[in-house]
Write a protein that holds these residues in place. Sequence first.
Motif, short mmCIF file in Angstrom:
data_model
loop_
_atom_site.label_atom_id
_atom_site.label_comp_id
_atom_site.label_asym_id
_atom_site.label_seq_id
_atom_site.Cartn_x
_atom_site.Cartn_y
_atom_site.Cartn_z
N ARG A 125 11.05 8.01 -5.31
CA ARG A 125 10.18 7.11 -6.04
C ARG A 125 10.26 5.72 -5.40
NH1 ARG A 125 13.46 9.49 -9.56
NH2 ARG A 125 14.47 7.52 -10.19
N PRO A 170 2.81 4.47 -1.18
CA PRO A 170 2.59 5.32 -2.36
C PRO A 170 3.76 5.23 -3.33
CG PRO A 170 3.31 6.66 -0.51
CD PRO A 170 3.09 5.27 0.04
N PRO A 171 3.52 5.51 -4.61
CA PRO A 171 4.60 5.43 -5.60
C PRO A 171 5.62 6.56 -5.47
CG PRO A 171 2.59 6.21 -6.62
CD PRO A 171 2.22 5.82 -5.23
N ARG A 172 5.23 7.66 -4.82
CA ARG A 172 6.16 8.79 -4.67
C ARG A 172 6.00 9.41 -3.29
NH1 ARG A 172 8.59 10.60 -9.50
NH2 ARG A 172 9.43 12.34 -8.31
N ALA A 173 7.10 9.99 -2.82
CA ALA A 173 7.10 10.78 -1.59
C ALA A 173 8.08 11.93 -1.83
CB ALA A 173 7.53 9.95 -0.39
N THR A 200 0.81 -1.22 0.00
CA THR A 200 0.00 0.00 0.00
C THR A 200 0.85 1.27 0.00
OG1 THR A 200 -0.15 0.10 2.43
CG2 THR A 200 -1.81 -1.21 1.27
#
Length: 206
Positions: free
Chosen positions: A192, A185-188, A183
């Motif tokens: 990445r 996220p793909p980016r922060a 779960t």
Amino acid sequence: MADYDSHPGWPQPACVHVEGLPGPVPPKSPPAAEYSRLYDVPPGALPPPFSHEGYVMLTSATRIKMDKENGELDVNFPDAEFGGGAFGARAELFVRLLNGADGPAISWAAVFCRGGTYLGYKGSNVAFPSRSGRFSLKETAALGAPKLLITRTHHWLTAGMVALEDLCSEDLRSRMKPYRAATLPPRAGRYRLSYDRRKNSLKVRW
């Protein structure tokens, strides 16, 4: 390989804290196996790696490499293999992305349960490297009485609990569905994130 059972009784917690600027990257090596004792073994039983009786074998790794402002973080989350006699034992992995004062950090804990009994955990907190290249990595493995350390190292997981046995409850598994590796996220920000379900590993690039 590290054996946390170098003396009779429950093992002491194994804690690692690395903070600083990364130096030369060593050659990539396969994750090392660690053996932690879950309960007393019968007299005459062979120690690991000859026998896993009474032990849990963990295989995990964390690797950081950088080139100026670019870099990569690889995390192989623990694979847990329980020795004979540990009927009903399992490992539950919880992962959360935290927003620290200096940037994002990844926090994960593999919680060991036997039925509804909390046995201990192995966890890590990794602050993503800043633009200066400075990073922080804290890793803890604890069984027996030291397992209480999870309330300090992973407060986000234990907050509000009446007893640590709740870590092995069905209610917690349901409430923590948002905090699984899949779960993330793909980016922060500029980082990445990519989770490989088959390898149970996380790659972070920036």
